[in-house]
Scaffold this motif. Structure first.
Motif, short mmCIF file in Angstrom:
data_model
loop_
_atom_site.label_atom_id
_atom_site.label_comp_id
_atom_site.label_asym_id
_atom_site.label_seq_id
_atom_site.Cartn_x
_atom_site.Cartn_y
_atom_site.Cartn_z
N GLU A 1 79.18 49.88 56.22
CA GLU A 1 78.60 51.01 56.96
C GLU A 1 79.13 51.06 58.39
OE1 GLU A 1 74.17 52.42 58.49
OE2 GLU A 1 74.32 51.28 56.62
N ALA A 2 79.15 49.90 59.04
CA ALA A 2 79.61 49.85 60.43
C ALA A 2 81.12 50.12 60.53
CB ALA A 2 79.27 48.49 61.03
N ALA A 3 81.90 49.54 59.62
CA ALA A 3 83.35 49.76 59.64
C ALA A 3 83.69 51.22 59.39
CB ALA A 3 84.03 48.85 58.61
N LEU A 4 82.96 51.85 58.48
CA LEU A 4 83.18 53.28 58.21
C LEU A 4 82.84 54.11 59.45
CD1 LEU A 4 84.17 55.14 56.00
CD2 LEU A 4 81.81 55.32 55.19
N ALA B 1 86.13 38.73 51.32
CA ALA B 1 85.00 39.62 51.65
C ALA B 1 85.45 40.72 52.62
CB ALA B 1 83.84 38.82 52.22
N SER B 2 86.20 40.36 53.65
CA SER B 2 86.67 41.36 54.62
C SER B 2 87.68 42.30 53.98
CB SER B 2 87.28 40.67 55.84
OG SER B 2 86.26 40.13 56.64
N GLN B 3 88.48 41.80 53.07
CA GLN B 3 89.42 42.67 52.36
C GLN B 3 88.67 43.72 51.55
OE1 GLN B 3 92.43 40.37 50.23
NE2 GLN B 3 92.32 38.81 51.83
N LYS B 4 87.57 43.31 50.93
CA LYS B 4 86.77 44.26 50.13
C LYS B 4 86.15 45.33 51.03
CE LYS B 4 85.80 41.12 46.36
NZ LYS B 4 84.79 40.29 45.67
N VAL B 5 85.72 44.95 52.23
CA VAL B 5 85.17 45.93 53.17
C VAL B 5 86.24 46.98 53.49
CG1 VAL B 5 84.28 46.32 55.51
CG2 VAL B 5 83.39 44.42 54.13
N ALA B 6 87.44 46.52 53.83
CA ALA B 6 88.53 47.44 54.15
C ALA B 6 88.79 48.39 52.97
CB ALA B 6 89.80 46.67 54.51
N ARG C 1 86.64 49.27 50.65
CA ARG C 1 85.50 50.17 50.47
C ARG C 1 85.54 51.35 51.44
NH1 ARG C 1 82.22 45.51 50.78
NH2 ARG C 1 82.07 44.60 48.73
N ILE C 2 86.20 51.18 52.59
CA ILE C 2 86.29 52.29 53.54
C ILE C 2 87.59 53.08 53.35
CG2 ILE C 2 84.71 51.19 55.15
CD1 ILE C 2 87.17 50.75 57.03
N GLY C 3 88.24 52.86 52.22
CA GLY C 3 89.39 53.68 51.85
C GLY C 3 90.74 53.17 52.31
N MET C 4 90.81 51.93 52.77
CA MET C 4 92.09 51.38 53.22
C MET C 4 92.80 50.67 52.07
SD MET C 4 91.31 49.88 56.98
CE MET C 4 91.07 50.98 58.36
N LYS C 5 94.12 50.61 52.20
CA LYS C 5 94.93 49.90 51.22
C LYS C 5 95.79 48.87 51.93
CE LYS C 5 95.19 53.62 47.81
NZ LYS C 5 93.81 53.52 47.57
#
Length: 165
Positions: free
Chosen positions: A106-109, A134-139, A141-145
């Motif tokens: 939520e915060a990263a988005l 875990a951080s890779q999954k956050v990235a 989830r916000i649409g990054m590759k």
């Protein structure tokens, strides 16, 4: 500043030192940084954020739960060197008790939207240690590759990282 459904962002200040220590002095949270910080390192980290606010108009911000006023972590935007290039990065570090509740995503988005819409950034990235799943999954989830692998050196240690955007 940024506000999301459950979170409010604000600039860090000296009164946040104890909350920052809870994050930056936690060996598990700081695995990607090769271990916990000393009090002096936490103070330098805080001073760097205050300098970033002056220099760039952004940095890592305190993230506060709207309903309780609790300090969840620090999330925000920083300039990071990736090989020969300086990139705008979303960074996130949360207290362990707030992991696995969707706060990092939520915060990263919120930061991604702020960077693109408010700052007018053409590109926003995440630089993540290759072992930090875990951080890779956050990235993701916000649409990054993931775009490339590169090596950073921190505390004399070679640390492979991935660049996401």
């Amino acid at each position: 500043m940024i506000e999301t459904e459950r979170l409010i962002f604000r600039e860090l200040d000296q009164l946040d030192f104890a909350d920052l220590c809870e994050i930056l002095q936690d060996d598990i949270v700081m695995t990607a940084y090769e271990g916990a910080f000393t009090d002096e390192e936490v103070q330098r980290w805080l001073a760097k954020q205050l300098d970033n606010y002056e220099r760039w108009g952004f940095g890592l911000w305190a993230v506060i739960k709207k309903d309780t006023g609790e300090f969840v972590g620090q999330v925000g935007l920083t300039m990071q060197r990736v090989e020969e290039e300086e990139v705008l990065e979303i960074g996130y570090l949360l207290k362990q008790k707030f992991w696995h509740q969707g706060f990092a995503t939520e915060a990263a988005l919120g930061c991604k939207k702020y960077a693109l819409e408010t700052l007018g950034a053409e590109l926003v990235t995440c630089t993540i240690r290759d072992s930090n799943l875990a951080s890779q999954k956050v990235a993701e989830r916000i649409g990054m590759k993931r775009h490339k692998r590169y090596v950073k050196y921190y505390k004399g240690v070679e640390m492979p990282h991935y660049l996401y955007y």
